[in-house]
Motif scaffolding. Structure first.
Motif, PDB file in Angstrom:
ATOM      1  N   SER A   3      -5.419   2.656 -11.820  1.00  0.00           N
ATOM      2  CA  SER A   3      -4.460   2.221 -10.807  1.00  0.00           C
ATOM      3  C   SER A   3      -3.432   3.222 -10.956  1.00  0.00           C
ATOM      4  O   SER A   3      -3.345   4.144 -12.049  1.00  0.00           O
ATOM      5  N   GLY A   4      -2.371   3.522 -10.116  1.00  0.00           N
ATOM      6  CA  GLY A   4      -1.113   4.255 -10.199  1.00  0.00           C
ATOM      7  C   GLY A   4      -0.213   3.904 -11.188  1.00  0.00           C
ATOM      8  O   GLY A   4      -0.405   2.732 -11.870  1.00  0.00           O
ATOM      9  N   PRO A   5       0.797   4.542 -11.321  1.00  0.00           N
ATOM     10  CA  PRO A   5       2.073   4.238 -12.150  1.00  0.00           C
ATOM     11  C   PRO A   5       2.449   2.589 -11.935  1.00  0.00           C
ATOM     12  O   PRO A   5       2.478   2.332 -10.720  1.00  0.00           O
ATOM     13  N   SER A   6       2.890   1.849 -12.923  1.00  0.00           N
ATOM     14  CA  SER A   6       3.022   0.382 -12.677  1.00  0.00           C
ATOM     15  C   SER A   6       4.051   0.079 -13.059  1.00  0.00           C
ATOM     16  O   SER A   6       4.896   0.978 -13.860  1.00  0.00           O
ATOM     17  N   GLU A   7       4.863  -0.896 -12.724  1.00  0.00           N
ATOM     18  CA  GLU A   7       6.306  -1.344 -13.043  1.00  0.00           C
ATOM     19  C   GLU A   7       6.300  -1.622 -14.518  1.00  0.00           C
ATOM     20  O   GLU A   7       5.249  -2.149 -15.023  1.00  0.00           O
ATOM     21  N   ALA A 126       1.241  -3.721   1.252  1.00  0.00           N
ATOM     22  CA  ALA A 126       1.788  -3.148   0.026  1.00  0.00           C
ATOM     23  C   ALA A 126       2.153  -4.569  -1.052  1.00  0.00           C
ATOM     24  O   ALA A 126       1.831  -4.126  -2.288  1.00  0.00           O
ATOM     25  N   GLY A 130      -0.364  -3.086  -4.031  1.00  0.00           N
ATOM     26  CA  GLY A 130       0.274  -2.454  -4.853  1.00  0.00           C
ATOM     27  C   GLY A 130       0.081  -0.817  -4.648  1.00  0.00           C
ATOM     28  O   GLY A 130       0.421  -0.539  -3.638  1.00  0.00           O
ATOM     29  N   PRO A 131       0.023  -0.339  -5.882  1.00  0.00           N
ATOM     30  CA  PRO A 131      -0.241   1.227  -6.008  1.00  0.00           C
ATOM     31  C   PRO A 131      -1.509   1.618  -5.040  1.00  0.00           C
ATOM     32  O   PRO A 131      -1.663   2.904  -4.766  1.00  0.00           O
ATOM     33  N   PRO A 136       2.547   2.184  -0.946  1.00  0.00           N
ATOM     34  CA  PRO A 136       3.086   1.244  -1.790  1.00  0.00           C
ATOM     35  C   PRO A 136       4.583   0.997  -1.453  1.00  0.00           C
ATOM     36  O   PRO A 136       5.288   1.647  -1.311  1.00  0.00           O
ATOM     37  N   ALA A 139       9.350   0.172  -6.686  1.00  0.00           N
ATOM     38  CA  ALA A 139       9.397  -0.493  -7.656  1.00  0.00           C
ATOM     39  C   ALA A 139      10.696  -1.732  -7.594  1.00  0.00           C
ATOM     40  O   ALA A 139      11.788  -1.219  -6.870  1.00  0.00           O
ATOM     41  N   THR A 150       1.781  -6.291  -9.067  1.00  0.00           N
ATOM     42  CA  THR A 150       2.272  -6.285 -10.474  1.00  0.00           C
ATOM     43  C   THR A 150       2.014  -7.613 -11.362  1.00  0.00           C
ATOM     44  O   THR A 150       1.773  -7.745 -12.426  1.00  0.00           O
ATOM     45  N   GLN A 180      -4.777  -2.703 -17.208  1.00  0.00           N
ATOM     46  CA  GLN A 180      -4.698  -2.431 -15.732  1.00  0.00           C
ATOM     47  C   GLN A 180      -5.709  -2.391 -14.731  1.00  0.00           C
ATOM     48  O   GLN A 180      -6.962  -2.461 -15.334  1.00  0.00           O
TER      49      GLN A 180
END
Length: 305
Positions: A3-7, A126, A130-131, A136, A139, A150, A180
């Motif tokens: 997954s992409g960057p997470s919060e 979205a 999420g990502p 998306p 945040a 998230t 993740q």
């Protein structure tokens, strides 16, 4: 796939467990929220619940729900998500073994869901993906609830997260790996997802449920056999009973036919005996007439030249 960057979720010391609200203290709905967006959101969860058959858990240790408030943050006790369907195992079916639930409060129950399913709707992509969404969500600002993706991934760390789009029948599976979600590859023509925690597979079944013929998410076993609803089990039991009665009727019919054949064979044997006896009597009578005629002519039939 990673997954992409997470919060980043800020953590603060938890309040005392005795001070935290329970299910009875938190609202079970929000009058400002719309209801179910379509029939599918109401009917599909019923099929999931009715075909759920777990070998490692008794029915009294399984809780599944749809469109029910899921409270997840003891630091923000009014925050909740409302999954389209989720499953928890290893908890009492009834709240504290006594009543049905009006919501599911994770810090009170002390067991998080083992899986969540979201049914994609216009405008929820979205939030649900999420990502992994085409666009998306940004945040969440500080002090605001994070999105569903998230919450499921980082806060509740639900090991199995599935998103199904009824419109194009696309099923996506995210498995929690090292904290993740990683999207798992699924065969597009025959989507079938094995959930190891419950030893069941979830697939796309083309059939009729509640009078509606279409593709539905449905549970199956390791051999790919679709699990049945109680109605289907009852229908099959009645069909087996009907077939058993039909087999019994046919067996009795065959027995009757066998006895009839035996009776006819016996009658035919008796008829042959009668015919043989009659033929013998006729031969004897013909011989007697011939002997009588010969004697009338002065010929001894016992001393013929």
């Amino acid at each position: 796939m990673t997954s992409g960057p997470s919060e980043t979720i800020a953590t603060t010391p938890l309040p005392s467990m005795d001070a935290l609200p329970t299910m009875h203290d938190l609202p079970s709905d929000d009058p400002l929220e719309p209801g179910l967006p379509d029939e599918f959101h109401g009917i599909q969860p019923q099929l999931l619940a009715e075909t759920l058959r777990l070998t490692d858990y008794a029915a009294s240790e399984i809780f599944c729900a749809f469109d029910l408030n899921l409270y997840y943050d003891p630091n923000n006790t009014s925050w909740y998500k409302r999954p389209d369907w989720f499953l928890v195992v290893g908890v009492p079916r009834l709240y504290r073994g006594k009543t049905t639930r009006s919501s599911y409060v994770t810090w009170d129950e002390k067991v998080n869901p083992v899986m969540v399913i979201e049914f994609l709707s216009p405008g929820t992509e979205a939030e649900d993906l999420g990502p992994f969404a085409n666009k998306p969500l940004p945040a969440s600002p500080p002090g605001k609830p994070p999105n569903k993706f998230t919450v499921y991934e980082q806060i509740l760390q639900i090991p199995n997260y599935l998103v199904f789009n009824e419109a194009d029948r696309r099923l996506r599976y995210f498995r929690l790996v090292d904290g993740q979600y990683e999207e798992q590859a699924i065969a597009p023509n025959h989507p079938l997802i094995w959930i190891p925690e419950i030893k069941l597979a979830l697939g796309l079944w083309n059939g009729t449920f509640r009078g509606i013929p279409q593709h539905w998410l449905r549970w199956c076993d390791a051999e790919g056999n679709w699990l049945l609803t109680d109605t289907e089990v009852e229908r099959q039991a009645k069909e087996r009973e009907r077939l058993a009665k039909e087999r019994e009727r046919l067996a009795k019919e065959r027995e009757r036919f066998a006895k009839e054949r035996e009776r006819l064979a016996k009658e035919q044997a008796e008829l042959r005996e009668q015919q043989e006896r009659l033929a013998k009597e006729q031969a004897q009578q013909a011989r007697a007439r011939l002997e009588a005629y010969l004697r009338s002519q002065g010929i001894d039939p016992d001393n013929l030249p």
